[in-house]
Scaffold this active site. Structure first.
Site, mmCIF file in Angstrom:
data_model
loop_
_atom_site.group_PDB
_atom_site.id
_atom_site.type_symbol
_atom_site.label_atom_id
_atom_site.label_comp_id
_atom_site.label_asym_id
_atom_site.label_seq_id
_atom_site.Cartn_x
_atom_site.Cartn_y
_atom_site.Cartn_z
ATOM 1 N N ARG A 34 0.832 -1.211 0.000
ATOM 2 C CA ARG A 34 0.000 0.000 0.000
ATOM 3 C C ARG A 34 0.862 1.255 0.000
ATOM 4 N NH1 ARG A 34 -3.141 -1.653 5.274
ATOM 5 N NH2 ARG A 34 -0.953 -2.142 5.680
ATOM 6 N N ARG A 35 2.010 1.233 0.690
ATOM 7 C CA ARG A 35 2.840 2.445 0.804
ATOM 8 C C ARG A 35 3.796 2.518 -0.381
ATOM 9 N NH1 ARG A 35 5.118 1.506 6.694
ATOM 10 N NH2 ARG A 35 5.059 -0.608 5.843
ATOM 11 N N ASP A 59 -3.585 -2.924 -2.237
ATOM 12 C CA ASP A 59 -4.097 -3.444 -0.972
ATOM 13 C C ASP A 59 -4.626 -4.841 -1.272
ATOM 14 O OD1 ASP A 59 -5.590 -4.143 1.263
ATOM 15 O OD2 ASP A 59 -6.208 -2.076 1.656
ATOM 16 N N ASN A 86 3.683 -12.545 1.025
ATOM 17 C CA ASN A 86 4.295 -12.141 2.300
ATOM 18 C C ASN A 86 3.435 -11.129 3.058
ATOM 19 O OD1 ASN A 86 6.704 -11.253 4.130
ATOM 20 N ND2 ASN A 86 6.125 -9.386 3.023
ATOM 21 N N TYR A 152 -4.866 -14.105 15.081
ATOM 22 C CA TYR A 152 -3.647 -14.074 14.253
ATOM 23 C C TYR A 152 -3.148 -15.503 14.029
ATOM 24 C CZ TYR A 152 1.084 -13.427 12.585
ATOM 25 O OH TYR A 152 2.238 -13.514 11.822
ATOM 26 N N LYS A 156 -2.695 -17.791 10.497
ATOM 27 C CA LYS A 156 -1.463 -18.455 10.041
ATOM 28 C C LYS A 156 -1.665 -19.967 9.967
ATOM 29 C CE LYS A 156 1.029 -14.904 9.061
ATOM 30 N NZ LYS A 156 1.549 -14.695 7.697
ATOM 31 N N LEU A 184 10.327 -15.487 15.903
ATOM 32 C CA LEU A 184 10.467 -14.033 16.101
ATOM 33 C C LEU A 184 11.465 -13.387 15.131
ATOM 34 C CD1 LEU A 184 10.618 -14.081 20.005
ATOM 35 C CD2 LEU A 184 8.844 -12.948 18.642
ATOM 36 N N VAL A 185 10.971 -12.455 14.350
ATOM 37 C CA VAL A 185 11.797 -11.690 13.404
ATOM 38 C C VAL A 185 11.593 -10.215 13.732
ATOM 39 C CG1 VAL A 185 12.365 -11.311 10.978
ATOM 40 C CG2 VAL A 185 11.076 -13.365 11.637
ATOM 41 N N PHE A 189 6.573 -5.521 12.435
ATOM 42 C CA PHE A 189 5.442 -6.384 12.806
ATOM 43 C C PHE A 189 4.824 -6.003 14.167
ATOM 44 C CE2 PHE A 189 3.927 -10.281 14.903
ATOM 45 C CZ PHE A 189 3.043 -10.792 13.971
HETATM 46 P P1 NDP Z 1 6.192 -5.684 8.487
HETATM 47 O O1 NDP Z 1 5.111 -4.991 9.236
HETATM 48 O O2 NDP Z 1 7.571 -5.135 8.561
HETATM 49 O O3 NDP Z 1 5.780 -5.853 6.954
HETATM 50 C C1 NDP Z 1 4.481 -6.202 6.581
HETATM 51 C C2 NDP Z 1 4.291 -5.894 5.115
HETATM 52 O O4 NDP Z 1 2.960 -6.295 4.727
HETATM 53 C C3 NDP Z 1 4.433 -4.424 4.809
HETATM 54 O O5 NDP Z 1 5.223 -4.281 3.661
HETATM 55 C C4 NDP Z 1 3.006 -3.974 4.533
HETATM 56 O O6 NDP Z 1 3.014 -2.962 3.531
HETATM 57 C C5 NDP Z 1 2.396 -5.247 3.978
HETATM 58 N N1 NDP Z 1 0.949 -5.246 4.078
HETATM 59 C C6 NDP Z 1 0.184 -5.260 5.200
HETATM 60 N N2 NDP Z 1 -1.108 -5.184 4.888
HETATM 61 C C7 NDP Z 1 -1.178 -5.134 3.529
HETATM 62 C C8 NDP Z 1 -2.227 -5.036 2.599
HETATM 63 N N3 NDP Z 1 -3.517 -4.982 2.998
HETATM 64 N N4 NDP Z 1 -1.939 -5.007 1.282
HETATM 65 C C9 NDP Z 1 -0.662 -5.047 0.868
HETATM 66 N N5 NDP Z 1 0.387 -5.147 1.695
HETATM 67 C C10 NDP Z 1 0.131 -5.175 3.013
HETATM 68 O O7 NDP Z 1 6.172 -7.184 9.043
HETATM 69 P P2 NDP Z 1 6.966 -8.508 8.607
HETATM 70 O O8 NDP Z 1 7.944 -8.237 7.548
HETATM 71 O O9 NDP Z 1 7.424 -9.134 9.853
HETATM 72 O O10 NDP Z 1 5.745 -9.373 8.049
HETATM 73 C C11 NDP Z 1 5.762 -10.028 6.800
HETATM 74 C C12 NDP Z 1 5.056 -11.360 6.938
HETATM 75 O O11 NDP Z 1 5.797 -12.186 7.832
HETATM 76 C C13 NDP Z 1 3.651 -11.290 7.509
HETATM 77 O O12 NDP Z 1 2.823 -12.176 6.790
HETATM 78 C C14 NDP Z 1 3.822 -11.773 8.949
HETATM 79 O O13 NDP Z 1 2.653 -12.339 9.451
HETATM 80 C C15 NDP Z 1 4.914 -12.798 8.753
HETATM 81 N N6 NDP Z 1 5.687 -13.181 9.918
HETATM 82 C C16 NDP Z 1 6.352 -12.242 10.665
HETATM 83 C C17 NDP Z 1 7.099 -12.642 11.765
HETATM 84 C C18 NDP Z 1 7.779 -11.671 12.656
HETATM 85 O O14 NDP Z 1 8.139 -12.052 13.792
HETATM 86 N N7 NDP Z 1 8.020 -10.438 12.240
HETATM 87 C C19 NDP Z 1 7.239 -14.069 12.097
HETATM 88 C C20 NDP Z 1 6.472 -14.957 11.272
HETATM 89 C C21 NDP Z 1 5.757 -14.525 10.201
HETATM 90 P P3 NDP Z 1 2.082 -1.665 3.504
HETATM 91 O O15 NDP Z 1 1.772 -1.286 4.920
HETATM 92 O O16 NDP Z 1 2.920 -0.665 2.771
HETATM 93 O O17 NDP Z 1 0.888 -2.097 2.725
HETATM 94 C C1 8X3 Z 2 4.959 -13.723 13.938
HETATM 95 C C2 8X3 Z 2 5.642 -14.488 15.008
HETATM 96 O O1 8X3 Z 2 5.274 -15.444 17.338
HETATM 97 O O2 8X3 Z 2 5.107 -13.037 17.051
HETATM 98 O O3 8X3 Z 2 4.131 -14.535 13.208
HETATM 99 O O4 8X3 Z 2 3.371 -14.490 16.213
HETATM 100 S S1 8X3 Z 2 4.793 -14.357 16.457
#
Ligand code: NDP
Ligand code: 8X3
Length: 253
Positions: A34-35, A59, A86, A152, A156, A184-185, A189
């Site tokens: 979106r951004r 979106d 992703n 959440y 998943k 955890l990354v 998030f």
């Molecule tokens: P971030 O918040 O850093 O990135 C999330 C991304 O998703 C952003 O680029 C955001 O872009 C995009 N996004 C969210 N909503 C929308 C939408 N409606 N349409 C298009 N894009 C969207 O988090 P992560 O990089 O950590 O997350 C990426 C994936 O990894 C997710 O699916 C998350 O559930 C998963 N994950 C994360 C973990 C963690 O610990 N961080 C662990 C396990 C899985 P924008 O806002 O610009 O649209």
């Molecule tokens: C993101 C990892 O454990 O914070 O999916 O839900 S956790």
């Protein structure tokens, strides 16, 4: 790598790191989020020719927008080889019986329905072309539920089932399906989960060494670059300081 890779949620965290690793290896990138300005900044930071990237403000919750984004790709961008689903988010850690309806809808619409829309509109082309790979970013949260994670974790778990189902449905085609499921990354998030509460977000990663977005991108790239007859179905990866969704070693000394 002479392939076209579409990454959703490429404006931040894991998606941006995937863009970097694929760009460094010569792929052509379709980056969606979106951004839009964040996508532009990302492309500037990659040492690539601008013709190597195509940006889409999208979106994924909007089905007609997903349909038209895929249908209106310029011909030189339309043969997507790899789809990295992703885009995703969490909202809050409320108990289910106290949860916010809007939070549930945002998570379900993005993490499940958005992933489904992308897959539905991209995979038929892969089947027609006789090549392709769908890589879904799941989570440890899809394998184990933690307190307050209810919806959440449910989204998943759905990603896990959808990845398995897609693999079954594509049996007999050369299309590959992989789920990469991190613990955890450190990304945006938790800031998104806690609606910009930076203090609370930082605490999630304090006292341990979390995974980095690049750690996940390396695994995604590895899965994408196996020989054509090899399908990596599922990868679970966690920090050494994590043993399960609820068991984390924190050291504050
Ligand atoms: P971030 O918040 O850093 O990135 C999330 C991304 O998703 C952003 O680029 C955001 O872009 C995009 N996004 C969210 N909503 C929308 C939408 N409606 N349409 C298009 N894009 C969207 O988090 P992560 O990089 O950590 O997350 C990426 C994936 O990894 C997710 O699916 C998350 O559930 C998963 N994950 C994360 C973990 C963690 O610990 N961080 C662990 C396990 C899985 P924008 O806002 O610009 O649209
Ligand atoms: C993101 C990892 O454990 O914070 O999916 O839900 S956790």
């Amino acid at each position: 790598m002479n392939q076209i890779v579409l990454i959703t949620g490429a404006s931040s965290g894991i998606g941006a790191a995937c863009a970097r690793v694929f760009a460094n290896n010569g792929a052509k990138l379709i980056l969606a989020a979106r951004r839009f300005e964040k996508l532009q900044q990302l492309v500037k930071s990659l040492s690539i020719n601008p013709s190597q990237a195509h940006l889409v403000e999208l979106d994924v919750r909007n089905r007609t927008a997903v349909e038209s984004a895929i249908a209106s790709l310029p011909p030189q961008w339309s043969s997507i080889d790899i789809l990295v689903n992703n885009a995703g988010l969490s909202r809050g850690l409320d108990k289910l019986h106290e949860g916010e309806f809007q939070d549930w809808e945002e998570m379900i619409d993005t993490n499940i329905k958005g992933l489904l829309y992308m897959t539905r509109y991209v995979v038929p082309g892969m089947i027609q072309r006789g090549r392709g790979h769908v890589i879904n970013i799941g989570s440890i949260a899809g394998h184990q539920t933690y307190p307050g994670g209810n919806v959440y974790c449910g989204t998943k778990a759905a990603v896990k089932s959808i990845s398995e189902g897609l693999k079954q449905d594509l049996l007999g085609t050369p299309i590959r399906v992989t789920s990469v499921d991190p613990g955890l990354v450190e990304t945006e998030f938790s800031e998104v989960r806690f609606r910009g509460d930076i203090e609370r977000s930082k605490k999630v990663y304090q006292g341990l060494t979390p995974l980095t977005p690049d750690d996940i991108a390396d695994v995604v790239y590895f899965c994408a670059t196996r020989p054509a007859h090899v399908n990596i179905n599922e990868v679970i990866l966690m920090p050494v300081d994590q043993a399960s969704a609820t068991l984390v070693n924190r050291n504050f000394n």
